[in-house]
Design a protein around this motif. Structure first.
Motif, PDB file in Angstrom:
ATOM      1  N   LYS A 105      71.950  70.224  -5.989  1.00 30.96           N
ATOM      2  CA  LYS A 105      70.657  69.201  -5.825  1.00 30.96           C
ATOM      3  C   LYS A 105      71.244  68.083  -5.254  1.00 30.96           C
ATOM      4  O   LYS A 105      69.900  67.383  -5.402  1.00 30.96           O
ATOM      5  CB  LYS A 105      70.929  69.698  -7.687  1.00 30.96           C
ATOM      6  CG  LYS A 105      69.617  68.600  -7.972  1.00 30.96           C
ATOM      7  CD  LYS A 105      68.999  68.450  -9.644  1.00 30.96           C
ATOM      8  CE  LYS A 105      67.763  68.875 -10.290  1.00 30.96           C
ATOM      9  NZ  LYS A 105      67.042  69.243 -11.560  1.00 30.96           N
ATOM     10  N   GLU A 106      72.340  67.523  -5.334  1.00 27.56           N
ATOM     11  CA  GLU A 106      72.828  66.454  -4.586  1.00 27.56           C
ATOM     12  C   GLU A 106      72.351  66.216  -3.755  1.00 27.56           C
ATOM     13  O   GLU A 106      71.970  65.550  -2.643  1.00 27.56           O
ATOM     14  CB  GLU A 106      73.844  65.609  -5.179  1.00 27.56           C
ATOM     15  CG  GLU A 106      74.382  65.610  -6.852  1.00 27.56           C
ATOM     16  CD  GLU A 106      73.820  66.671  -7.222  1.00 27.56           C
ATOM     17  OE1 GLU A 106      74.542  67.514  -7.026  1.00 27.56           O
ATOM     18  OE2 GLU A 106      73.878  65.956  -8.650  1.00 27.56           O
ATOM     19  N   ALA A 126      68.678  66.011  -2.666  1.00 23.06           N
ATOM     20  CA  ALA A 126      68.436  65.282  -3.124  1.00 23.06           C
ATOM     21  C   ALA A 126      67.977  64.415  -1.893  1.00 23.06           C
ATOM     22  O   ALA A 126      67.535  63.484  -1.405  1.00 23.06           O
ATOM     23  CB  ALA A 126      68.474  63.571  -4.447  1.00 23.06           C
ATOM     24  N   LYS A 171      69.783  60.610  -5.591  1.00 25.82           N
ATOM     25  CA  LYS A 171      70.078  62.117  -6.921  1.00 25.82           C
ATOM     26  C   LYS A 171      68.186  61.906  -7.659  1.00 25.82           C
ATOM     27  O   LYS A 171      67.628  61.177  -7.211  1.00 25.82           O
ATOM     28  CB  LYS A 171      70.645  61.178  -7.971  1.00 25.82           C
ATOM     29  CG  LYS A 171      70.392  60.040  -8.894  1.00 25.82           C
ATOM     30  CD  LYS A 171      71.363  59.531  -9.506  1.00 25.82           C
ATOM     31  CE  LYS A 171      70.801  60.007 -11.420  1.00 25.82           C
ATOM     32  NZ  LYS A 171      71.567  60.145 -11.931  1.00 25.82           N
ATOM     33  N   PHE A 172      68.766  63.607  -8.319  1.00 22.79           N
ATOM     34  CA  PHE A 172      67.462  63.543  -8.737  1.00 22.79           C
ATOM     35  C   PHE A 172      67.372  63.097  -9.782  1.00 22.79           C
ATOM     36  O   PHE A 172      68.603  62.744 -10.574  1.00 22.79           O
ATOM     37  CB  PHE A 172      67.380  65.818  -8.976  1.00 22.79           C
ATOM     38  CG  PHE A 172      66.062  66.168  -8.126  1.00 22.79           C
ATOM     39  CD1 PHE A 172      65.548  65.534  -7.923  1.00 22.79           C
ATOM     40  CD2 PHE A 172      67.384  66.967  -7.010  1.00 22.79           C
ATOM     41  CE1 PHE A 172      64.631  66.811  -6.889  1.00 22.79           C
ATOM     42  CE2 PHE A 172      66.580  66.778  -5.258  1.00 22.79           C
ATOM     43  CZ  PHE A 172      65.084  67.698  -5.988  1.00 22.79           C
ATOM     44  N   GLU A 173      66.250  62.852 -10.630  1.00 27.66           N
ATOM     45  CA  GLU A 173      66.467  62.320 -11.957  1.00 27.66           C
ATOM     46  C   GLU A 173      64.908  62.740 -12.770  1.00 27.66           C
ATOM     47  O   GLU A 173      63.839  62.608 -12.461  1.00 27.66           O
ATOM     48  CB  GLU A 173      66.547  60.990 -12.121  1.00 27.66           C
ATOM     49  CG  GLU A 173      66.212  60.210 -13.544  1.00 27.66           C
ATOM     50  CD  GLU A 173      67.571  60.389 -14.242  1.00 27.66           C
ATOM     51  OE1 GLU A 173      67.759  61.029 -15.327  1.00 27.66           O
ATOM     52  OE2 GLU A 173      68.969  60.114 -13.711  1.00 27.66           O
ATOM     53  N   GLY A 174      65.768  64.306 -13.384  1.00 28.37           N
ATOM     54  CA  GLY A 174      64.531  64.678 -13.761  1.00 28.37           C
ATOM     55  C   GLY A 174      64.042  65.431 -12.281  1.00 28.37           C
ATOM     56  O   GLY A 174      63.999  66.299 -11.142  1.00 28.37           O
ATOM     57  N   GLN A 175      62.571  65.065 -12.475  1.00 28.30           N
ATOM     58  CA  GLN A 175      61.119  65.572 -11.294  1.00 28.30           C
ATOM     59  C   GLN A 175      61.557  65.089  -9.983  1.00 28.30           C
ATOM     60  O   GLN A 175      60.685  64.572  -9.523  1.00 28.30           O
ATOM     61  CB  GLN A 175      60.229  65.883 -11.797  1.00 28.30           C
ATOM     62  CG  GLN A 175      59.841  66.825 -12.598  1.00 28.30           C
ATOM     63  CD  GLN A 175      60.382  68.402 -12.094  1.00 28.30           C
ATOM     64  OE1 GLN A 175      60.232  68.765 -11.121  1.00 28.30           O
ATOM     65  NE2 GLN A 175      61.633  68.684 -12.911  1.00 28.30           N
ATOM     66  N   VAL A 197      63.240  61.888  -7.447  1.00 26.26           N
ATOM     67  CA  VAL A 197      64.168  62.015  -6.064  1.00 26.26           C
ATOM     68  C   VAL A 197      64.567  59.924  -6.318  1.00 26.26           C
ATOM     69  O   VAL A 197      63.424  58.647  -5.877  1.00 26.26           O
ATOM     70  CB  VAL A 197      64.136  62.012  -5.441  1.00 26.26           C
ATOM     71  CG1 VAL A 197      65.158  61.451  -4.666  1.00 26.26           C
ATOM     72  CG2 VAL A 197      64.080  63.628  -5.232  1.00 26.26           C
ATOM     73  N   LEU A 198      65.696  59.357  -6.944  1.00 25.82           N
ATOM     74  CA  LEU A 198      65.467  58.157  -6.773  1.00 25.82           C
ATOM     75  C   LEU A 198      66.471  57.757  -5.364  1.00 25.82           C
ATOM     76  O   LEU A 198      67.403  58.534  -5.314  1.00 25.82           O
ATOM     77  CB  LEU A 198      66.820  58.060  -7.967  1.00 25.82           C
ATOM     78  CG  LEU A 198      66.184  57.629  -9.639  1.00 25.82           C
ATOM     79  CD1 LEU A 198      66.814  57.314 -10.611  1.00 25.82           C
ATOM     80  CD2 LEU A 198      65.108  57.216  -9.596  1.00 25.82           C
ATOM     81  N   VAL A 256      61.243  55.494  -5.226  1.00 23.71           N
ATOM     82  CA  VAL A 256      61.235  56.693  -6.883  1.00 23.71           C
ATOM     83  C   VAL A 256      60.484  57.388  -6.286  1.00 23.71           C
ATOM     84  O   VAL A 256      59.132  56.844  -5.640  1.00 23.71           O
ATOM     85  CB  VAL A 256      60.385  56.287  -8.406  1.00 23.71           C
ATOM     86  CG1 VAL A 256      60.548  57.558  -8.982  1.00 23.71           C
ATOM     87  CG2 VAL A 256      61.273  55.248  -8.783  1.00 23.71           C
ATOM     88  N   SER A 266      58.149  61.189  -5.576  1.00 25.21           N
ATOM     89  CA  SER A 266      57.681  62.005  -6.328  1.00 25.21           C
ATOM     90  C   SER A 266      56.454  63.171  -5.427  1.00 25.21           C
ATOM     91  O   SER A 266      56.519  62.391  -4.348  1.00 25.21           O
ATOM     92  CB  SER A 266      56.452  61.459  -7.777  1.00 25.21           C
ATOM     93  OG  SER A 266      55.921  62.487  -8.353  1.00 25.21           O
TER      94      SER A 266
END
Length: 122
Positions: free
Chosen positions: A3-4, A7, A74-78, A80-81, A106, A108
């Motif tokens: 996942k990282e 991202a 990184k993903f934070e929920g739905q 990407v930060l 951020v 989306s």
């Protein structure tokens, strides 16, 4: 792909698109912002009209080229930060000048594209 890593790939792809769009002009750049995005810079604006005015002002000052390096994603929920280091490159009266700073997005997923919904630049 973890996942990282995913991202990181999303962030790097977005930043490459952002660089190309910034270097091409404001119309392409606005395509990377969601309709009601917020941009926090030397002032805070929301929506594409406000973002266009703010970014056009920066570009018109002579900062018409940019280079971006992704430093963290990184993903934070739905969403990407994304954290970046960037160099604005002067043209015209600012030719030969550079400005180094940091920014964050951020991202989306809107339809099939990752768009910025929140952008800050310091």
């Amino acid at each position: 792909m973890t996942k990282e890593n995913s991202a990181q790939t999303i962030a790097e792809d977005f930043n490459q698109s952002y660089e190309r769009a910034w270097n091409a002009g404001i119309n392409q750049l606005l395509d990377l912002y969601a309709e009601e995005s917020i941009l926090v810079g030397y002032s805070t604006v929301q929506g594409k009209t406000g973002i266009a005015e703010l970014l056009s002002g920066i570009i018109d000052q002579g900062w018409s080229r940019i280079s971006i390096k992704t430093t963290h994603a990184k993903f934070e929920g739905q969403v990407v930060l994304v954290v970046n280091e960037y160099t604005a490159i002067g043209t015209g009266e600012k030719a030969g000048e550079t400005l180094n700073a940091r920014s964050s997005h951020v991202l989306s997923k809107v339809g099939d594209k990752w768009l910025t919904v929140m952008h800050s630049a310091m």
